[in-house]
Design an enzyme around this catalytic site. Structure first.
Site, PDB file in Angstrom:
ATOM      1  CG  ASP A  19      -2.007   1.016   1.179  1.00 25.79           C
ATOM      2  OD1 ASP A  19      -2.328   1.483   0.068  1.00 25.79           O
ATOM      3  OD2 ASP A  19      -2.547   1.360   2.242  1.00 25.79           O
ATOM      4  N   GLY A  20       0.405   2.275  -0.675  1.00 23.07           N
ATOM      5  CA  GLY A  20       1.088   3.559  -0.625  1.00 23.07           C
ATOM      6  C   GLY A  20       1.668   4.048  -1.933  1.00 23.07           C
ATOM      7  CG  ASN A  21       2.295   1.498  -5.331  1.00 24.45           C
ATOM      8  OD1 ASN A  21       3.268   1.362  -4.608  1.00 24.45           O
ATOM      9  ND2 ASN A  21       1.805   0.510  -6.061  1.00 24.45           N
ATOM     10  NE  ARG A  23      -1.407   6.522   1.316  1.00 20.48           N
ATOM     11  CZ  ARG A  23      -1.541   5.679   2.324  1.00 20.48           C
ATOM     12  NH1 ARG A  23      -1.344   6.101   3.561  1.00 20.48           N
ATOM     13  NH2 ARG A  23      -1.851   4.419   2.118  1.00 20.48           N
ATOM     14  CG  HIS A  36       0.190   2.063  -9.698  1.00 20.88           C
ATOM     15  ND1 HIS A  36      -0.131   1.700  -8.410  1.00 20.88           N
ATOM     16  CD2 HIS A  36      -0.872   2.780 -10.168  1.00 20.88           C
ATOM     17  CE1 HIS A  36      -1.338   2.167  -8.109  1.00 20.88           C
ATOM     18  NE2 HIS A  36      -1.800   2.825  -9.164  1.00 20.88           N
ATOM     19  CB  SER A  64      -8.333  -5.733  -3.920  1.00 20.89           C
ATOM     20  OG  SER A  64      -8.904  -4.476  -4.230  1.00 20.89           O
ATOM     21  CB  SER A  65     -12.512  -8.263  -5.871  1.00 11.74           C
ATOM     22  OG  SER A  65     -12.682  -8.085  -4.475  1.00 11.74           O
ATOM     23  CD1 TRP A  68     -11.808  -6.317 -10.320  1.00 18.17           C
ATOM     24  CD2 TRP A  68     -11.122  -5.471 -12.266  1.00 18.17           C
ATOM     25  NE1 TRP A  68     -11.034  -7.275 -10.940  1.00 18.17           N
ATOM     26  CE2 TRP A  68     -10.604  -6.783 -12.134  1.00 18.17           C
ATOM     27  CE3 TRP A  68     -10.824  -4.736 -13.417  1.00 18.17           C
ATOM     28  CZ2 TRP A  68      -9.814  -7.381 -13.113  1.00 18.17           C
ATOM     29  CZ3 TRP A  68     -10.028  -5.322 -14.402  1.00 18.17           C
ATOM     30  CH2 TRP A  68      -9.530  -6.624 -14.248  1.00 18.17           C
ATOM     31  CG  LEU A 130       9.829 -17.421  -2.929  1.00 15.31           C
ATOM     32  CD1 LEU A 130       9.450 -17.429  -1.451  1.00 15.31           C
ATOM     33  CD2 LEU A 130      10.403 -16.059  -3.316  1.00 15.31           C
ATOM     34  CB  SER A 195      -7.859  -4.078   2.541  1.00 13.89           C
ATOM     35  OG  SER A 195      -7.611  -2.847   3.183  1.00 13.89           O
ATOM     36  CD  GLU A 206       1.686 -13.099  16.123  1.00 10.66           C
ATOM     37  OE1 GLU A 206       1.509 -11.900  16.409  1.00 10.66           O
ATOM     38  OE2 GLU A 206       1.296 -14.035  16.848  1.00 10.66           O
TER      39      GLU A 206
END
Length: 243
Positions: A19-21, A23, A36, A64-65, A68, A130, A195, A206
């Site tokens: 989160d935060g792109n 801002r 982004h 996220s859904s 859109w 990974l 969210s 955690e």
């Protein structure tokens, strides 16, 4: 997988709400698209850092859904970035032993993106260093509702007894079937909510919330979150014993 040195064994599964792109871009007088694009660079670094630290599963909340509903121009740019990532990074991920798995509702994605995802998953399927799980067009409430719908359909068809439905049956019908639940969930940008992300799977995770905006997230931020994780006492609902 053991850590590369004498550091504590890392969480097996780390999930990140990036989160935060927007801002980050606004603070620099740049369009959101610039945030982004910078965020994609941070994803690349995160994957490499997770490999180096010995993390087995890394899940990133990429779209996220609810996303859109963003302005059409921004969604279009995000889809272009997704195409770019799938075309430019898969060879590198494969060479590094990373398996890609995409979870979410693919029905709203363009056919060429679905084709790229299918190809990337097939190419990297046997990699074990990974597992990178990308939550794309993903919403946890929808995921749980779909799992419930599948169980209802199976019960209606006589394939299972409704009285036998348990947590394992629900888990096996989620997008994340076969993936262990996250041990640690990190959210950037100072927001303290999840969210609609991995609601079922995060029952005993955690949470660590950091103020860093996603494009500025570094290996040191990841290590600090893991250090915080190791300071926690994970009880899984049990009463702690004497200390």
């Amino acid at each position: 997988m053991n850590p590369p040195d004498d550091r504590p064994v890392p969480p097996r599964h780390v999930a990140v709400i990036m989160d935060g792109n927007g801002r980050w871009a606004k603070a620099r007088g740049l369009p959101r698209t610039a945030g982004h694009r910078k965020g994609v660079e941070s994803v690349r670094a995160l994957v490499e850092n997770a490999r180096e630290l010995g993390i087995e599963y890394l899940t990133i909340f990429s779209f996220s859904s609810e996303n859109w509903r963003r302005p059409e121009e921004e969604v279009t740019d995000l889809m272009h970035l997704l195409r770019f990532y799938l075309r430019s990074e898969i060879a590198s991920l494969h060479k590094g032993g990373v398996r890609l798995r995409v979870i979410g509702d693919r029905r709203r994605l363009a056919p060429d993106i679905i084709e790229l995802i299918d190809g990337a998953e097939a190419k990297t399927r046997d990699n074990r260093r990974l597992t990178l799980v990308v939550a794309l067009s993903y919403g946890s409430r929808q995921e749980i509702a779909e799992a419930a719908r599948r169980l209802a359909e199976e019960a209606k068809a006589g394939a299972l007894d409704p009285a036998a439905i348990d947590e394992t049956m629900v888990t096996d019908r989620l997008y994340t079937a076969g993936i262990p639940d996250p041990d640690l969930i990190v959210r950037t940008s100072g927001e303290k909510r999840i969210s609609n992300f991995l609601l079922w799977q995060s029952a005993y995770a955690e949470f660590v919330f950091v103020d860093t905006l996603w494009p500025d997230f570094t290996k040191r931020d990841l290590e600090a979150a893991i250090e915080e994780f190791h300071r926690r006492e994970r009880r899984f609902g049990a009463t702690a014993g004497p200390r």
